[in-house]
Design an enzyme around this catalytic site. Structure first.
Site, PDB file in Angstrom:
ATOM      1  N   ARG A  52       0.821  -1.224   0.000  1.00 20.50           N
ATOM      2  CA  ARG A  52       0.000   0.000   0.000  1.00 20.50           C
ATOM      3  C   ARG A  52       0.850   1.267   0.000  1.00 20.50           C
ATOM      4  NH1 ARG A  52      -2.044   2.457   4.196  1.00 20.50           N
ATOM      5  NH2 ARG A  52      -2.120   0.597   5.501  1.00 20.50           N
ATOM      6  N   TYR A 106     -13.052  12.377 -19.676  1.00 19.89           N
ATOM      7  CA  TYR A 106     -13.591  11.050 -19.383  1.00 19.89           C
ATOM      8  C   TYR A 106     -14.720  11.205 -18.352  1.00 19.89           C
ATOM      9  CZ  TYR A 106     -13.585   6.335 -17.435  1.00 19.89           C
ATOM     10  OH  TYR A 106     -13.941   5.104 -16.983  1.00 19.89           O
ATOM     11  N   ASP A 178      -3.971  14.287 -18.742  1.00 20.81           N
ATOM     12  CA  ASP A 178      -4.328  12.868 -18.851  1.00 20.81           C
ATOM     13  C   ASP A 178      -4.095  12.465 -20.309  1.00 20.81           C
ATOM     14  OD1 ASP A 178      -5.629  10.439 -19.341  1.00 20.81           O
ATOM     15  OD2 ASP A 178      -7.321  10.883 -18.021  1.00 20.81           O
ATOM     16  N   LYS A 203      -5.440   0.683 -19.990  1.00 16.60           N
ATOM     17  CA  LYS A 203      -5.610   0.827 -21.434  1.00 16.60           C
ATOM     18  C   LYS A 203      -4.323   0.410 -22.149  1.00 16.60           C
ATOM     19  CE  LYS A 203      -9.386   2.575 -19.778  1.00 16.60           C
ATOM     20  NZ  LYS A 203      -9.698   3.990 -19.685  1.00 16.60           N
TER      21      LYS A 203
HETATM   22  C1  LIG Z   1     -10.325   4.795 -18.727  1.00 13.26           C
HETATM   23  C2  LIG Z   1      -9.889   6.190 -18.516  1.00 13.26           C
HETATM   24  C3  LIG Z   1      -9.702   6.704 -17.225  1.00 13.26           C
HETATM   25  C4  LIG Z   1      -9.987   5.896 -15.987  1.00 13.26           C
HETATM   26  O1  LIG Z   1      -9.167   4.768 -15.888  1.00 13.26           O
HETATM   27  P1  LIG Z   1      -9.556   3.457 -15.031  1.00 13.26           P
HETATM   28  O2  LIG Z   1      -8.320   2.638 -15.125  1.00 13.26           O
HETATM   29  O3  LIG Z   1     -10.752   2.843 -15.689  1.00 13.26           O
HETATM   30  O4  LIG Z   1      -9.867   3.916 -13.648  1.00 13.26           O
HETATM   31  C5  LIG Z   1      -9.248   8.008 -17.103  1.00 13.26           C
HETATM   32  N1  LIG Z   1      -9.020   8.769 -18.188  1.00 13.26           N
HETATM   33  C6  LIG Z   1      -9.203   8.315 -19.442  1.00 13.26           C
HETATM   34  C7  LIG Z   1      -8.903   9.214 -20.598  1.00 13.26           C
HETATM   35  C8  LIG Z   1      -9.642   7.015 -19.651  1.00 13.26           C
HETATM   36  O5  LIG Z   1      -9.825   6.575 -20.905  1.00 13.26           O
END
Ligand SMILES: *Cc1c(COP(=O)(O)O)cnc(C)c1O
Length: 385
Positions: A52, A106, A178, A203
């Site tokens: 953690r 998002y 992001d 992703k």
């Molecule tokens: C999927 C996504 C998130 C969130 O990610 P998780 O791993 O599902 O929590 C944040 N920003 C973007 C652009 C995303 O595509």
């Protein structure tokens, strides 16, 4: 578009970045330490390990690898992309602070900023990122940071970081980006003036549809602040997730380049079809952000949007006929997927609100995998027929 950089290339960093073992008998694949306890030195608090705290052996290996890929001083892996966004921003903002955020976000991030942050006294203003001088006009004395997504999920718009980083540097704000849709293969925001980078590792970074994770990148002291937040908000990843992510990263560069090539071919093919009313792909010369994309991206990405000429009604039939593409909400992995944002990330908005964000009903988001482009195109063709 290709940037000249000294040091190893991204494919080499993806395999070796942050250092790999060279001793006799050392395993070539990183050993998995699936343990939440590590023997501690007696009479010392130094170096206490606990997953953690973000300092398990598998977490440390993958964090060094990620920092090398992104060109950041430090990186921290968290249990999800949302965990990364939440802890990354909590480490930056205090009650009474003001955050300027892009209105193109998002869905989960949008809820975090507009619903949760208000309850802890952090004021958020959403700004249309394409409005000229929009950021400057909404800046206040209490403004601490600008947060945006580029490329944008799911519209595939590309927000140019350069004028915004000029503004944040001039005003002493932090620029938080992001860049989940791009991965460090296609965009490294720090090279364009960002201070903090956030990605969902679920992703492209992992890329195999089997790990949930997130990453925050920045300076070493800032990453330490994020780690303190992660420890108390409990957003740390499991050792096995770190191990899988590190394994997935080894092929990041080859996967994403293949996805870039496949997506470009699919986008061009779709653009010539009368059954497709519109294609949203920044690699096409008629995309509104094509110039910005050429300037800041090394590849146009594996994500694209299409609107069918039959609109939302035709979408349902089309989705049922696909044989390779599968209907699933996530993205960035080796398998091609298709989703409808009105039933996934943008389901809590009205039809009009979605249209304003560039995601009208009937918009289909394609996440292009690493299959043969000819087969993907043949699949789309038989489903459109
Ligand atoms: C999927 C996504 C998130 C969130 O990610 P998780 O791993 O599902 O929590 C944040 N920003 C973007 C652009 C995303 O595509």
């Amino acid at each position: 578009m290709v940037k000249k950089e000294r040091g190893p290339g991204l494919s080499t960093l993806a395999v070796h970045g942050g250092g790999t073992d060279r001793e006799t008998d050392a395993p070539v694949a990183t050993a998995l330490h699936q343990s939440v306890n590590f023997i501690q030195e007696i009479s010392s608090a130094e170096g206490m390990r606990y997953p953690r705290y973000g300092n398990g052996p598998n977490a440390e290996v993958v964090q060094r690898r990620l920092a090398a890929l992104e060109g950041a001083e430090g990186a921290l892996v968290l249990s999800s992309g949302m965990g990364a966004t939440a802890c990354g921003l909590l480490a930056l903002l205090r009650p009474g602070d003001h955050l300027l955020a892009s209105s193109w976000l998002y869905g989960g991030t949008r809820r975090l900023l507009t619903e949760e942050f208000a309850t802890i006294g952090i004021d958020v203003t959403l700004v249309d990122p394409m409005e000229s001088r929009g950021w400057r006009k909404r800046m206040r004395k209490q403004t601490r940071a600008i947060f945006l997504e580029s490329p944008v999920n799911p519209s595939c718009r590309v927000v140019d970081l350069r004028p915004i980083s000029y503004l944040t540097h001039e005003s002493g704000l932090a620029l938080v980006v992001d860049s989940t849709f791009a991965s460090p293969v296609n965009l490294r925001p720090i090279e364009h003036g960002a201070d903090v980078v956030i990605q969902s590792a679920t992703k492209y970074l992992n890329g195999h549809h089997d790990v949930l994770g997130g990453v925050v990148y920045g300076t070493a002291p800032y990453i330490e602040e994020v780690r303190q937040k992660m420890m108390v908000w409990g957003q740390a990843p499991d050792p096995f997730a770190c191990w899988l992510l590190e394994r997935g990263l080894k092929t990041l560069d080859v996967r994403v380049r293949r996805q870039n090539d496949n997506a470009m071919r699919v986008a061009r093919w779709c653009a010539d079809r009368k059954e497709v009313r519109r294609v949203h792909y920044p690699g096409l010369t008629d995309h509104p952000d094509h110039e910005a994309a050429r300037a800041i991206l090394d590849g146009f990405g594996g994500m694209l949007g299409i609107e069918l000429s039959g609109g939302a009604k035709m979408a349902d039939r089309f989705l049922r006929r696909l044989r390779i593409f599968r209907h699933a909400p996530s993205l960035g992995g080796v398998d091609s997927l298709v989703s409808e944002p009105r039933y996934t990330s943008h389901t809590h908005l009205t039809s009009e609100e979605r249209a304003r964000l560039g995601v009208p009903d009937g918009f289909l988001r394609l996440s292009i995998g690493i299959e043969d482009a000819d087969d993907l195109i043949a699949d789309l063709e038989q489903a459109l027929r």
